[in-house]
Write a protein that holds these residues in place. Sequence first.
Motif, PDB file in Angstrom:
ATOM      1  N   TYR A  65       0.828  -1.206   0.000  1.00  0.00           N
ATOM      2  CA  TYR A  65       0.000   0.000   0.000  1.00  0.00           C
ATOM      3  C   TYR A  65       0.863   1.258   0.000  1.00  0.00           C
ATOM      4  CZ  TYR A  65      -4.264  -2.698   0.764  1.00  0.00           C
ATOM      5  OH  TYR A  65      -5.310  -3.569   0.602  1.00  0.00           O
ATOM      6  N   ALA A  66       1.978   1.219   0.726  1.00  0.00           N
ATOM      7  CA  ALA A  66       2.877   2.371   0.751  1.00  0.00           C
ATOM      8  C   ALA A  66       3.509   2.593  -0.614  1.00  0.00           C
ATOM      9  CB  ALA A  66       3.959   2.168   1.808  1.00  0.00           C
ATOM     10  N   ALA A  67       3.907   1.505  -1.286  1.00  0.00           N
ATOM     11  CA  ALA A  67       4.507   1.632  -2.622  1.00  0.00           C
ATOM     12  C   ALA A  67       3.527   2.249  -3.600  1.00  0.00           C
ATOM     13  CB  ALA A  67       4.952   0.259  -3.125  1.00  0.00           C
ATOM     14  N   LEU A  68       2.254   1.911  -3.429  1.00  0.00           N
ATOM     15  CA  LEU A  68       1.227   2.480  -4.295  1.00  0.00           C
ATOM     16  C   LEU A  68       0.999   3.946  -3.979  1.00  0.00           C
ATOM     17  CD1 LEU A  68      -0.604   1.496  -6.559  1.00  0.00           C
ATOM     18  CD2 LEU A  68      -2.248   0.740  -4.836  1.00  0.00           C
ATOM     19  N   ASP A  69       0.844   4.248  -2.697  1.00  0.00           N
ATOM     20  CA  ASP A  69       0.561   5.608  -2.254  1.00  0.00           C
ATOM     21  C   ASP A  69       1.714   6.565  -2.559  1.00  0.00           C
ATOM     22  OD1 ASP A  69      -1.220   7.372  -0.289  1.00  0.00           O
ATOM     23  OD2 ASP A  69       0.887   7.662   0.255  1.00  0.00           O
ATOM     24  N   GLN A  70       2.935   6.089  -2.399  1.00  0.00           N
ATOM     25  CA  GLN A  70       4.103   6.945  -2.568  1.00  0.00           C
ATOM     26  C   GLN A  70       4.594   7.021  -4.015  1.00  0.00           C
ATOM     27  OE1 GLN A  70       5.733   8.834   0.119  1.00  0.00           O
ATOM     28  NE2 GLN A  70       3.611   8.387   0.701  1.00  0.00           N
ATOM     29  N   GLY A  71       3.933   6.319  -4.914  1.00  0.00           N
ATOM     30  CA  GLY A  71       4.291   6.410  -6.322  1.00  0.00           C
ATOM     31  C   GLY A  71       5.461   5.549  -6.740  1.00  0.00           C
ATOM     32  N   PHE A  72       5.858   4.582  -5.898  1.00  0.00           N
ATOM     33  CA  PHE A  72       7.014   3.741  -6.247  1.00  0.00           C
ATOM     34  C   PHE A  72       6.698   2.809  -7.415  1.00  0.00           C
ATOM     35  CE2 PHE A  72       8.054   4.084  -1.471  1.00  0.00           C
ATOM     36  CZ  PHE A  72       8.658   5.314  -1.660  1.00  0.00           C
ATOM     37  N   TYR A  73       5.474   2.303  -7.467  1.00  0.00           N
ATOM     38  CA  TYR A  73       5.093   1.455  -8.599  1.00  0.00           C
ATOM     39  C   TYR A  73       5.051   2.271  -9.886  1.00  0.00           C
ATOM     40  CZ  TYR A  73       3.698  -2.284  -5.362  1.00  0.00           C
ATOM     41  OH  TYR A  73       3.693  -3.267  -4.403  1.00  0.00           O
ATOM     42  N   GLU A  74       4.461   3.445  -9.778  1.00  0.00           N
ATOM     43  CA  GLU A  74       4.368   4.310 -10.955  1.00  0.00           C
ATOM     44  C   GLU A  74       5.749   4.683 -11.467  1.00  0.00           C
ATOM     45  OE1 GLU A  74       2.328   8.535 -12.344  1.00  0.00           O
ATOM     46  OE2 GLU A  74       2.428   7.978 -10.221  1.00  0.00           O
ATOM     47  N   LYS A  75       6.681   4.910 -10.555  1.00  0.00           N
ATOM     48  CA  LYS A  75       8.053   5.258 -10.930  1.00  0.00           C
ATOM     49  C   LYS A  75       8.678   4.147 -11.778  1.00  0.00           C
ATOM     50  CE  LYS A  75      11.193   5.127  -7.734  1.00  0.00           C
ATOM     51  NZ  LYS A  75      11.992   5.448  -6.521  1.00  0.00           N
ATOM     52  N   GLU A  76       8.237   2.897 -11.536  1.00  0.00           N
ATOM     53  CA  GLU A  76       8.733   1.758 -12.306  1.00  0.00           C
ATOM     54  C   GLU A  76       7.890   1.472 -13.539  1.00  0.00           C
ATOM     55  OE1 GLU A  76      11.600   0.193 -11.697  1.00  0.00           O
ATOM     56  OE2 GLU A  76      11.869   1.701 -10.122  1.00  0.00           O
ATOM     57  N   GLY A  77       6.925   2.355 -13.808  1.00  0.00           N
ATOM     58  CA  GLY A  77       6.084   2.192 -14.991  1.00  0.00           C
ATOM     59  C   GLY A  77       4.937   1.229 -14.814  1.00  0.00           C
ATOM     60  N   LEU A  78       4.505   1.043 -13.575  1.00  0.00           N
ATOM     61  CA  LEU A  78       3.447   0.080 -13.288  1.00  0.00           C
ATOM     62  C   LEU A  78       2.190   0.766 -12.749  1.00  0.00           C
ATOM     63  CD1 LEU A  78       5.569  -2.643 -11.426  1.00  0.00           C
ATOM     64  CD2 LEU A  78       5.141  -2.424 -13.895  1.00  0.00           C
ATOM     65  N   ASP A  79       1.050   0.302 -13.207  1.00  0.00           N
ATOM     66  CA  ASP A  79      -0.247   0.750 -12.706  1.00  0.00           C
ATOM     67  C   ASP A  79      -0.818  -0.415 -11.905  1.00  0.00           C
ATOM     68  OD1 ASP A  79      -2.724   1.885 -12.258  1.00  0.00           O
ATOM     69  OD2 ASP A  79      -3.495   1.445 -14.264  1.00  0.00           O
ATOM     70  N   VAL A  80      -0.594  -0.399 -10.590  1.00  0.00           N
ATOM     71  CA  VAL A  80      -0.889  -1.557  -9.748  1.00  0.00           C
ATOM     72  C   VAL A  80      -2.271  -1.462  -9.112  1.00  0.00           C
ATOM     73  CG1 VAL A  80      -0.207  -2.797  -7.652  1.00  0.00           C
ATOM     74  CG2 VAL A  80       1.537  -2.062  -9.303  1.00  0.00           C
ATOM     75  N   THR A  81      -2.998  -2.562  -9.181  1.00  0.00           N
ATOM     76  CA  THR A  81      -4.272  -2.722  -8.495  1.00  0.00           C
ATOM     77  C   THR A  81      -4.103  -3.790  -7.430  1.00  0.00           C
ATOM     78  OG1 THR A  81      -5.581  -2.125 -10.444  1.00  0.00           O
ATOM     79  CG2 THR A  81      -6.702  -3.374  -8.723  1.00  0.00           C
ATOM     80  N   ILE A  82      -4.475  -3.480  -6.202  1.00  0.00           N
ATOM     81  CA  ILE A  82      -4.386  -4.428  -5.099  1.00  0.00           C
ATOM     82  C   ILE A  82      -5.750  -5.073  -4.893  1.00  0.00           C
ATOM     83  CG2 ILE A  82      -3.996  -4.685  -2.619  1.00  0.00           C
ATOM     84  CD1 ILE A  82      -1.942  -2.478  -2.765  1.00  0.00           C
ATOM     85  N   LEU A  83      -5.780  -6.395  -4.946  1.00  0.00           N
ATOM     86  CA  LEU A  83      -7.007  -7.164  -4.769  1.00  0.00           C
ATOM     87  C   LEU A  83      -7.035  -7.730  -3.355  1.00  0.00           C
ATOM     88  CD1 LEU A  83      -6.828  -9.201  -8.108  1.00  0.00           C
ATOM     89  CD2 LEU A  83      -7.918  -6.977  -7.734  1.00  0.00           C
TER      90      LEU A  83
END
Length: 387
Positions: A65-83
């Motif tokens: 959740y922190a990686a998503l909130d802080q933009g770490f996934y986006e920085k790696e070019g990923l659009d992450v959905t947590i199920l």
Amino acid sequence: MEHSTRLTRSRVIGGIGALAATAIVLTGCSSGGSSDSTDSASDGDLTPVSLQLQWFSQAQFAGYYAALDQGFYEKEGLDVTILEGATDIVPIDVLTGGDADFAISWVPKVLGSIEQGAAVTDIAQIFERSGTTQVSMKDKNITMAADLSGKTVGSWGYGNEWELFAGMNKADVKLDDISLVAQAFDMNGFLAGDIDAAQAMTYNEYAQVLETENPATGELFTPDELNVIDWNTEGTAMLQDAIWADSDRLADDADYADTAVKFIKASIEGWAYARDNPEEAANIVTASGSQLGESHQLWMTNEVNKLIWPSTSGVGTINQDQWDQTVKIAMDTPNETGATVISEEPPATAFSNEYVEKALAELKDEGVDVMGEGYTPIDVTLKEGGE
């Protein structure tokens, strides 16, 4: 640090659509995250990735959740959905069914699925230590596995019992020597006095006891009133939360393999953030829709951090000795029916350090602390009911 979180909820389609699982997408707006990931995703710049959790939203998964909130996934070019998970969702089934790209699950549970034909690979072992314990009241004098003999012992079952059974087996305590109780996923039976030694995760059920008023004192229970059997100390700990990927896709799809490295990298950065900012990480999970109270959420963040930090070889690395111990217990320990988790060694594809090593190398180059050698837990004061 202030942060705002935008939440969007949608039904999960495909193999788990009928379960009405909830997908949670957080867009971080704090420093460190990018300014508008929603616009970037709509432009098609990001690779869609879905992660299946093994339970509902809670700080057990704070790093993601922190990686998503802080933009770490986006920085790696990923659009992450947590199920989110649920009682009737098996993460590995969702992964192998093609309804998630990655999944979080305990190693012993997945080893059984692999033996039954699931082609999945542990690509990052996030939890290095086990959080499973047996908790008892001080007056029961249960301080080690050998003391369970003659006692009423709670177990959740469903693949959560193996460390307990292995610990008893090592201490030469037979199943006939105890009264085994099917424990609900709470501490009600324990608090009512029906269970002498109850199964409890350090980050959840143990806290539930400490959040409860002791009727004898009128105050909340304290650690001094309890004994805890730690399977790490007893030598029968098994590997728990890991990131799992589809083995066939890793072998056949170079883009998926590359995405795996990026996903691991951003996730570990999220866990480093949760280590260094536990209060903020707990708040992020609360904002995701978790139903747990604030003090319980912070306790969970702090206790989960202890299972990760400090790291022996870099967070996510699958240490051979710990893997071997988990496999040996899974092969050698019978349950109450006489069955073991697996009957033979898992295939070589069951785990791989290839992807996490690439992720760790990049993180080290970027100055991210992936060892946490100086990690110190914070002090958390639990409130009644975890509020």
